[in-house]
Design an enzyme around this catalytic site. Structure first.
Site, PDB file in Angstrom:
ATOM      1  N   LYS A  94       8.982 -40.807  22.434  1.00  0.00           N
ATOM      2  CA  LYS A  94       7.758 -41.231  23.123  1.00  0.00           C
ATOM      3  C   LYS A  94       8.090 -41.367  24.599  1.00  0.00           C
ATOM      4  O   LYS A  94       9.255 -41.558  24.965  1.00  0.00           O
ATOM      5  CB  LYS A  94       7.318 -42.583  22.564  1.00  0.00           C
ATOM      6  CG  LYS A  94       5.864 -42.905  22.776  1.00  0.00           C
ATOM      7  CD  LYS A  94       4.996 -42.422  21.642  1.00  0.00           C
ATOM      8  CE  LYS A  94       3.547 -42.777  21.900  1.00  0.00           C
ATOM      9  NZ  LYS A  94       2.658 -42.355  20.834  1.00  0.00           N
ATOM     10  N   GLY A 194     -11.628 -51.625  19.982  1.00  0.00           N
ATOM     11  CA  GLY A 194     -11.196 -50.482  20.792  1.00  0.00           C
ATOM     12  C   GLY A 194     -11.933 -49.238  20.345  1.00  0.00           C
ATOM     13  O   GLY A 194     -11.661 -48.695  19.271  1.00  0.00           O
ATOM     14  N   GLY A 196     -12.183 -46.194  21.897  1.00  0.00           N
ATOM     15  CA  GLY A 196     -11.790 -45.081  22.765  1.00  0.00           C
ATOM     16  C   GLY A 196     -11.847 -43.775  21.982  1.00  0.00           C
ATOM     17  O   GLY A 196     -12.695 -43.591  21.103  1.00  0.00           O
ATOM     18  N   VAL A 198     -10.074 -42.517  19.579  1.00  0.00           N
ATOM     19  CA  VAL A 198      -9.971 -42.605  18.114  1.00  0.00           C
ATOM     20  C   VAL A 198     -11.062 -43.525  17.561  1.00  0.00           C
ATOM     21  O   VAL A 198     -11.755 -43.179  16.598  1.00  0.00           O
ATOM     22  CB  VAL A 198      -8.578 -43.141  17.684  1.00  0.00           C
ATOM     23  CG1 VAL A 198      -8.487 -43.228  16.173  1.00  0.00           C
ATOM     24  CG2 VAL A 198      -7.464 -42.255  18.227  1.00  0.00           C
TER      25      VAL A 198
HETATM   26  P1  NAD Z   1      -8.022 -44.809  24.250  1.00  0.00           P
HETATM   27  O1  NAD Z   1      -7.347 -45.203  25.511  1.00  0.00           O
HETATM   28  O2  NAD Z   1      -8.939 -43.633  24.254  1.00  0.00           O
HETATM   29  O3  NAD Z   1      -8.856 -46.033  23.687  1.00  0.00           O
HETATM   30  C1  NAD Z   1      -8.423 -47.350  23.684  1.00  0.00           C
HETATM   31  C2  NAD Z   1      -9.657 -48.222  23.845  1.00  0.00           C
HETATM   32  O4  NAD Z   1      -9.253 -49.582  23.676  1.00  0.00           O
HETATM   33  C3  NAD Z   1     -10.304 -48.109  25.220  1.00  0.00           C
HETATM   34  O5  NAD Z   1     -11.694 -47.912  25.087  1.00  0.00           O
HETATM   35  C4  NAD Z   1      -9.982 -49.453  25.874  1.00  0.00           C
HETATM   36  O6  NAD Z   1     -10.982 -49.884  26.773  1.00  0.00           O
HETATM   37  C5  NAD Z   1      -9.911 -50.352  24.654  1.00  0.00           C
HETATM   38  N1  NAD Z   1      -9.160 -51.587  24.845  1.00  0.00           N
HETATM   39  C6  NAD Z   1      -8.024 -51.800  25.546  1.00  0.00           C
HETATM   40  N2  NAD Z   1      -7.655 -53.088  25.456  1.00  0.00           N
HETATM   41  C7  NAD Z   1      -8.582 -53.690  24.658  1.00  0.00           C
HETATM   42  C8  NAD Z   1      -8.752 -55.006  24.175  1.00  0.00           C
HETATM   43  N3  NAD Z   1      -7.911 -55.974  24.494  1.00  0.00           N
HETATM   44  N4  NAD Z   1      -9.807 -55.272  23.377  1.00  0.00           N
HETATM   45  C9  NAD Z   1     -10.689 -54.294  23.036  1.00  0.00           C
HETATM   46  N5  NAD Z   1     -10.573 -53.031  23.469  1.00  0.00           N
HETATM   47  C10 NAD Z   1      -9.546 -52.734  24.264  1.00  0.00           C
HETATM   48  O7  NAD Z   1      -6.878 -44.641  23.162  1.00  0.00           O
HETATM   49  P2  NAD Z   1      -6.951 -43.876  21.788  1.00  0.00           P
HETATM   50  O8  NAD Z   1      -6.423 -42.509  21.970  1.00  0.00           O
HETATM   51  O9  NAD Z   1      -8.294 -44.075  21.156  1.00  0.00           O
HETATM   52  O10 NAD Z   1      -5.850 -44.675  20.939  1.00  0.00           O
HETATM   53  C11 NAD Z   1      -6.120 -45.957  20.423  1.00  0.00           C
HETATM   54  C12 NAD Z   1      -4.854 -46.507  19.768  1.00  0.00           C
HETATM   55  O11 NAD Z   1      -4.449 -45.632  18.715  1.00  0.00           O
HETATM   56  C13 NAD Z   1      -3.641 -46.611  20.705  1.00  0.00           C
HETATM   57  O12 NAD Z   1      -2.874 -47.728  20.331  1.00  0.00           O
HETATM   58  C14 NAD Z   1      -2.860 -45.346  20.410  1.00  0.00           C
HETATM   59  O13 NAD Z   1      -1.487 -45.484  20.683  1.00  0.00           O
HETATM   60  C15 NAD Z   1      -3.111 -45.202  18.936  1.00  0.00           C
HETATM   61  N6  NAD Z   1      -2.980 -43.828  18.463  1.00  0.00           N
HETATM   62  C16 NAD Z   1      -3.748 -42.848  19.012  1.00  0.00           C
HETATM   63  C17 NAD Z   1      -3.617 -41.542  18.549  1.00  0.00           C
HETATM   64  C18 NAD Z   1      -4.470 -40.427  19.099  1.00  0.00           C
HETATM   65  O14 NAD Z   1      -4.501 -39.341  18.483  1.00  0.00           O
HETATM   66  N7  NAD Z   1      -5.201 -40.640  20.189  1.00  0.00           N
HETATM   67  C19 NAD Z   1      -2.683 -41.250  17.535  1.00  0.00           C
HETATM   68  C20 NAD Z   1      -1.931 -42.298  16.977  1.00  0.00           C
HETATM   69  C21 NAD Z   1      -2.081 -43.579  17.468  1.00  0.00           C
END
Ligand code: NAD
Length: 367
Positions: A94, A194, A196, A198
């Protein structure tokens, strides 16, 4: 198995890298700096026994470098187990870039980061994580072949998030089956923290199934957008964790299950996308078990994204990617059963199975 947690404000009390609990046998840690672009990045390569260390790059405005180091070490270790349990021939790695993705990310910075990735000759392969977009990986691709998650128009597998969300949905259905006796989520009260890349797609699956979805995010605009689009309720109240829900889906950042929150949680299932949800995987995993809360291990159910980017390397078809991701349902049920049969936490059960595959491969290689 180490608990791999040390409070950030205490990290300076032990040796800076090899002494950290989260170091946990990492093969290599690379510190990358470039004065001109302002790049400060750390690449963690935890384990390459099963294959090259693949894992996304996170750009985050860390409070300090200790926090960034701790994050990359925890995340890269998690990737070793994620790929192992998913049956992929990939190791764990990572990267983190220290900075604000909204204001400090430039094409020059991303290219410089790509040059550092390239210098590792494929031992580490990057992809997107929080703070990164597919177009950033396209920029990295300009200087190195060791990048996945690039645009479909450029021969890549595109944005992995919808596949991650699908896998989380599969893991959640399995957890519901095990805990409530049905994998039908209709009428289930589900909190998605959250929304975002996902979280939003997960909300789409859940609302389609007729679940009663509540959402929370620090981004007010997104809350209103996603709430209106899928008919999800916006969380209002003092404490998110004590919300009266059946399922809690952490889809923001890690360590939301910690000493402060764990006593408040009313949900009977925890299943979400965030990496490293348990602040202390041993202690908090055990407390959840004692409270009768079924925890779907994060690295098991959020593997859809890595399965999708792996398809670029292993030349898997879309159908094969979906099949492997759908299989998260079966693997989750096996893990829940294994944990109960051995009176261990679900997290421990998943770790043991993942570690065994790595150990077996190591033995094979030694022969
Ligand atoms: P992203 O940045 O698109 O979304 C994260 C969301 O969480 C954002 O909308 C942000 O505003 C919100 N957020 C941040 N802090 C917060 C809080 N304290 N309370 C509420 N909301 C909050 O990220 P993503 O790609 O959707 O990933 C989300 C999680 O899943 C991360 O931990 C990431 O490591 C994990 N993940 C993602 C993937 C992927 O394919 N994108 C794969 C495996 C794991």
């Amino acid at each position: 198995m180490t608990s791999n947690i040390i409070p950030v404000n205490e990290m300076h009390k032990v040796d800076p890298v090899f002494g950290q609990i989260s170091f946990d046998g990492h093969e290599q840690v690379v510190f990358c700096h470039d004065k001109d672009t302002g790049l400060k990045a750390i690449i963690g390569i935890h384990n390459t026994i099963l294959g090259p260390a693949l894992g996304g790059t996170r750009m985050w405005n860390y409070t300090n470098e200790w926090e960034a180091l701790n994050d990359v070490l925890r995340l890269s270790r998690g990737m070793s187990f994620k790929s192992s349990i998913s049956g992929l021939n990939l190791g764990g790695g990572k990267a983190v870039i220290i900075g604000d993705a909204k204001t400090q990310k430039t094409p020059e910075l991303m290219r410089k980061f790509g040059e550092f990735v390239n210098s590792l000759s494929g031992k580490y392969i990057t992809a997107e994580d929080v703070g990164m977009e597919t177009k950033d990986m396209d920029t990295v691709r300009e200087v190195t072949p060791y990048v996945t998650g690039i645009s479909e128009s450029k021969g890549g597998s595109g944005n992995p998030s919808p596949i991650t969300a699908y896998g989380v949905y599969m893991g959640m259905k399995a957890a519901s089956k095990y805990q409530f006796g049905t994998d039908n989520l209709e009428g289930k009260k589900i909190l998605v923290q959250g929304i975002g890349h996902v979280g939003e797609v997960l909300v789409e699956h859940l609302t389609k199934d007729g679940a009663i979805v509540t959402i929370s995010d620090i981004n007010e605009d997104r809350l209103h957008q996603v709430g209106a689009k899928y008919g999800a309720k916006i969380f209002k109240g003092e404490s998110l964790y004590s919300a009266d829900v059946d399922i809690y889906a952490p889809c923001a950042l890690g360590a939301t299950i910690n000493d402060d929150t764990i006593k408040l949680i009313k949900a009977k299932v925890i299943a979400g996308a965030a990496n490293n949800q348990l602040a202390n995987e041993v202690i908090h995993g055990q407390i959840l078990k004692d409270k009768g809360i079924l925890y779907a291990p994060d690295f098991l159910i959020n593997a859809g994204g890595v399965i999708n980017v792996y398809s670029e390397l292993a030349k898997l078809s879309k159908a094969e990617v979906m099949e492997k991701t759908e299989n998260i349902y079966n693997t989750s049920l096996e893990i829940f059963k294994h944990a109960d049969a051995n009176n261990i936490t679900t997290h421990q059960a998943a770790l043991l199975i993942a570690q065994k595959r790595i150990d077996d491969r190591k033995k094979e290689k030694a022969q």
